[in-house]
Design an enzyme around this catalytic site. Structure first.
Site, PDB file in Angstrom:
ATOM      1  N   HIS A 148      -5.632   7.788   2.970  1.00  0.00           N
ATOM      2  CA  HIS A 148      -4.377   7.383   3.622  1.00  0.00           C
ATOM      3  C   HIS A 148      -4.422   7.734   5.124  1.00  0.00           C
ATOM      4  CE1 HIS A 148      -0.122   6.788   4.241  1.00  0.00           C
ATOM      5  NE2 HIS A 148       0.133   6.633   2.971  1.00  0.00           N
ATOM      6  N   GLU A 252      -5.498   1.944   5.445  1.00  0.00           N
ATOM      7  CA  GLU A 252      -5.922   2.811   4.355  1.00  0.00           C
ATOM      8  C   GLU A 252      -6.888   2.077   3.428  1.00  0.00           C
ATOM      9  OE1 GLU A 252      -2.121   3.737   2.519  1.00  0.00           O
ATOM     10  OE2 GLU A 252      -1.151   3.720   4.475  1.00  0.00           O
TER      11      GLU A 252
HETATM   12  C1  BG6 Z   1       1.904   4.026   1.994  1.00  0.00           C
HETATM   13  C2  BG6 Z   1       2.694   3.249   0.985  1.00  0.00           C
HETATM   14  O1  BG6 Z   1       0.546   4.010   1.683  1.00  0.00           O
HETATM   15  O2  BG6 Z   1       2.377   5.363   1.996  1.00  0.00           O
HETATM   16  C3  BG6 Z   1       4.170   3.314   1.363  1.00  0.00           C
HETATM   17  O3  BG6 Z   1       2.235   1.914   0.919  1.00  0.00           O
HETATM   18  C4  BG6 Z   1       4.634   4.730   1.474  1.00  0.00           C
HETATM   19  O4  BG6 Z   1       4.942   2.599   0.404  1.00  0.00           O
HETATM   20  C5  BG6 Z   1       3.709   5.471   2.437  1.00  0.00           C
HETATM   21  O5  BG6 Z   1       5.957   4.755   1.962  1.00  0.00           O
HETATM   22  C6  BG6 Z   1       4.052   6.949   2.614  1.00  0.00           C
HETATM   23  O6  BG6 Z   1       4.153   7.592   1.387  1.00  0.00           O
HETATM   24  P1  BG6 Z   1       4.573   9.100   1.320  1.00  0.00           P
HETATM   25  O7  BG6 Z   1       4.640   9.454  -0.140  1.00  0.00           O
HETATM   26  O8  BG6 Z   1       3.508   9.893   2.031  1.00  0.00           O
HETATM   27  O9  BG6 Z   1       5.895   9.227   2.017  1.00  0.00           O
END
Ligand code: BG6
Length: 277
Positions: A148, A252
């Site tokens: 991510h 990502e």
């Molecule tokens: C992204 C998702 O990868 O991560 C989103 O596609 C999400 O939908 C984002 O809002 C952040 O997620 P988190 O759990 O770290 O707030």
């Protein structure tokens, strides 16, 4: 005394990579002293919450999970430093992190597994080699995996992302409707949350730090998620500054729109290379 929670790979020339053992989250990657990753000023480092920025490791679930936390447990557990940073003959620096199933992981996901995460810091590159092993004699399991990555950018509105034209994508901002990308480069001017499917091995993001380009190469990661929360969602996140959204873009690499199915006694491998151009 609390055990050390960060590991630093130092290649010299102010080129470093810092990994927080909480989630094996890469929290900094500096190339000639230039930070390449975005970490929110409001990120929480309490050893519980996922770190808002850098490169959280998403496994075994991407997105909401009925039996566990959003985006799985790997980003919120403490990883083991399998191999401390070591200089290779090439001058590059390598470190290896790992996790195994525990009572905690089994309480949500009742499978034995072993996951290793090898990072190699080169002059202008960061390499990620991942392997998941299923040691069971009879149980097959399935999972999602994704890196991510939050890239630091001066102004996301000026970035272009290549390699998405012609790909179908699930638009999470439109209740998961499926579209096909027609643009040769993707730009971001609003809340964006898309899972691009069957993307090519390479993407380039323009206008990252210092106006440079970032090349992403990925192997065995068929999907590419592009995310920016924009104004309203930024306000709703307690660990993200209201005015920080122009300074990041998540691109990502992952295996998320279909699961990886891992048979007993087999392993899954995937990798990514980030390169400052
Ligand atoms: C992204 C998702 O990868 O991560 C989103 O596609 C999400 O939908 C984002 O809002 C952040 O997620 P988190 O759990 O770290 O707030």
């Amino acid at each position: 005394m609390a055990a050390t929670s960060v590991v630093v790979l130092d290649r010299g020339n102010n080129t470093t990579c810092t990994i927080n053992l909480h989630g094996a989250t890469v929290v900094s990657w500096r190339v000639n002293n230039q930070e390449q990753l975005f970490v929110s000023k409001q990120a929480v480092f309490d050893g519980k919450k996922a770190i808002r920025g850098g490169i959280p490791f998403i496994f075994p679930q991407f997105g909401p999970w009925t039996i566990g936390p959003q985006h799985g447990f790997a980003r919120i557990i403490r990883w083991h430093l399998e191999k401390a940073p070591e200089r290779l003959a090439s001058g590059d620096v390598e470190a290896v992190f790992s996790i195994l199933d525990t009572d905690f992981t089994r309480s949500m996901w009742n499978y034995p597994f072993r996951l290793t995460y090898r990072l190699i810091l080169r002059e202008k590159e960061l390499h990620f080699n991942i392997a998941v092993y299923n040691p069971s004699k009879d149980l097959t399991f399935s999972f999602n995996m994704l890196l991510h990555t939050y890239f630091k950018v001066p102004d996301v509105r000026r970035c272009q992302i290549t390699g998405l034209q012609g790909c179908t994508f699930i638009d999470k901002t439109r209740e998961g409707a499926v579209y096909q990308e027609v643009r040769d480069v993707v730009t971001i001017n609003e809340w964006t949350d898309r899972i691009y499917q069957n993307t090519p091995q390479e993407h380039i993001i323009t206008n990252v730090v210092s106006g440079r380009k970032m090349r992403i190469q990925k192997y065995n990661f068929p999907d590419t998620v592009v995310w920016n929360p924009w104004v309203d969602n930024a306000k709703d996140m307690s660990d993200f500054g209201d005015d920080e959204y122009p300074n990041m873009v998540c691109v990502e690499a992952g295996h998320v729109s279909s699961p990886v199915i891992l048979l007993p006694g087999t392993a899954f491998e995937a990798s990514q290379i980030l390169q400052v151009m």
